[in-house]
Design an enzyme around this catalytic site. Structure first.
Site, PDB file in Angstrom:
ATOM      1  N   TYR A 137       0.845  -1.188   0.000  1.00 32.43           N
ATOM      2  CA  TYR A 137       0.000   0.000   0.000  1.00 32.43           C
ATOM      3  C   TYR A 137       0.885   1.244   0.000  1.00 32.43           C
ATOM      4  O   TYR A 137       1.633   1.496   0.946  1.00 32.43           O
ATOM      5  CB  TYR A 137      -0.914   0.043   1.221  1.00 32.43           C
ATOM      6  CG  TYR A 137      -1.885  -1.106   1.355  1.00 32.43           C
ATOM      7  CD1 TYR A 137      -2.228  -1.911   0.273  1.00 32.43           C
ATOM      8  CD2 TYR A 137      -2.486  -1.384   2.575  1.00 32.43           C
ATOM      9  CE1 TYR A 137      -3.123  -2.960   0.404  1.00 32.43           C
ATOM     10  CE2 TYR A 137      -3.400  -2.429   2.726  1.00 32.43           C
ATOM     11  CZ  TYR A 137      -3.706  -3.215   1.638  1.00 32.43           C
ATOM     12  OH  TYR A 137      -4.602  -4.250   1.780  1.00 32.43           O
TER      13      TYR A 137
ATOM     14  N   GLY B 106     -17.621   0.953  -0.861  1.00 31.70           N
ATOM     15  CA  GLY B 106     -18.417   2.168  -0.714  1.00 31.70           C
ATOM     16  C   GLY B 106     -19.809   2.092  -1.302  1.00 31.70           C
ATOM     17  O   GLY B 106     -20.661   2.932  -0.991  1.00 31.70           O
TER      18      GLY B 106
END
Length: 331
Positions: A59, A211
């Site tokens: 990441y 989301g």
């Protein structure tokens, strides 16, 4: 949410909060973020009793681990930091391949220890199984790190039930991480029963289907141009599949509207009720507080039945979950 609600991850794993914090989107993938606000999010998570912070060496090409370490500061030792290794990216961020070789296991651990600024990694997980290396060799090398005092607990990400059984025969596995949400329940068929048999806990990433379940968007055109959800990395968020999945998510939204809470809270409360540990991301304090409030939200029998019917036990949303080739944006 408070530390009083803590639970153990697996039979002998670390003590964690009912809801953890996924840090992936704090560095990249989901559009630009405010770095100062992200630090406030991490500090507020500490205040609210979050005990599991999830990151990975890929990441932000290591930046995510460094950022998390700086934000936690001297509080690093009072929480569980989970990091993952095994997905390799080039300096330009392009996905290169998978590496589960014993040598890489050791070097990845040393690099994460430096970036996290800790002496021991609480939860060290294989991000993806490397088909070129026998899983038993990878897990054996991970166990050697436990015996050397550099790692406390071992985890796996995105494994099959058979792979979990093989790994657990080689070393104690504290946790398995995979996608699990009201719209993605395929792990219920084989993986969750295998976790129970192996004494491993389960950590749910993408608990809000990136989301969509949370009603953050109904079309990817609403997202920032740099957001990877606009790319082909997430087929369920495009075309006819997206339209069908929005219709599925509407049931969650209706339950939330009747209760007067956010859809994310309904979706996370459902996972907490299921006994797993979801790790939603958050890049604002407001969003973090909203997510964590789900730990205190009790769902009634009728609500649970309605939510269980969205895709059904073991069911999935429309479309392919991920492209056939592994992508660096996969949690």
């Amino acid at each position: 949410m408070s530390t009083a609600a803590a639970r153990r991850l697996g039979a002998n794993g670390p003590e964690v909060s009912p809801i953890g914090l996924g840090c992936m989107g704090m560095s990249e993938f989901y559009g630009p973020g405010d770095r100062d606000e992200i630090v406030r999010v991490i500090r507020r998570a500490l205040d609210l009793g979050v005990m599991l912070f999830d990151t990975a060496d890929m990441y932000g090409l290591g930046d995510n681990e460094r950022m998390l370490s700086r934000a936690l500061g001297e509080d690093r030792g009072r929480v569980t930091i989970g990091t993952k290794f095994g997905q390799i990216r080039g300096a330009d961020g392009v996905f290169v391949g998978l590496d589960g070789s014993p040598g890489y296991v050791r070097s990845a651990c040393e690099s994460s220890l430096r970036r996290l600024e800790v002496d021991v990694i609480d939860l060290f997980s294989l991000h993806r199984v490397d088909p070129a290396t026998p899983l038993e060799e990878t897990v054996g090398a991970m166990q050697e790190l436990v015996e050397a005092g550099k790692v406390r607990h071992l985890g796996l990400s995105e494994v099959s039930a058979d792979e979990l059984r093989r790994a657990a025969a080689a070393a104690p596995i504290a946790s398995v991480q995979s996608e699990y949400s009201l719209l993605e329940r395929s792990v219920e068929t084989d993986v969750l029963p295998a976790c129970e048999a192996a004494g491993a806990g389960f950590v749910a990433f993408s608990p809000l289907m990136r989301g969509l379940i949370a009603r953050r968007f109904t079309g990817t055109a609403e997202l920032d141009a740099s957001d990877t959800r606009r790319s082909g990395r997430y087929p369920r968020l495009h075309g006819d599949a997206l339209d069908a999945n929005v219709r599925l998510a509407q049931t969650v939204w209706e339950v939330a509207d009747r209760r007067g809470v956010a859809p994310a809270q309904i979706a996370l409360a459902w996972l907490v009720h299921a006994g797993v540990v979801p790790i939603p991301g958050a890049r604002t304090v407001e969003r973090l507080e909203q997510n964590l409030a789900a730990a205190e939200l009790a769902l009634g029998p009728d609500e649970l039945a309605e939510l269980d019917s969205v895709v059904g036990p073991g069911g999935s949303a429309h479309g392919q979950r991920l492209p056939s080739r592994p992508q660096p944006s996969s949690a």
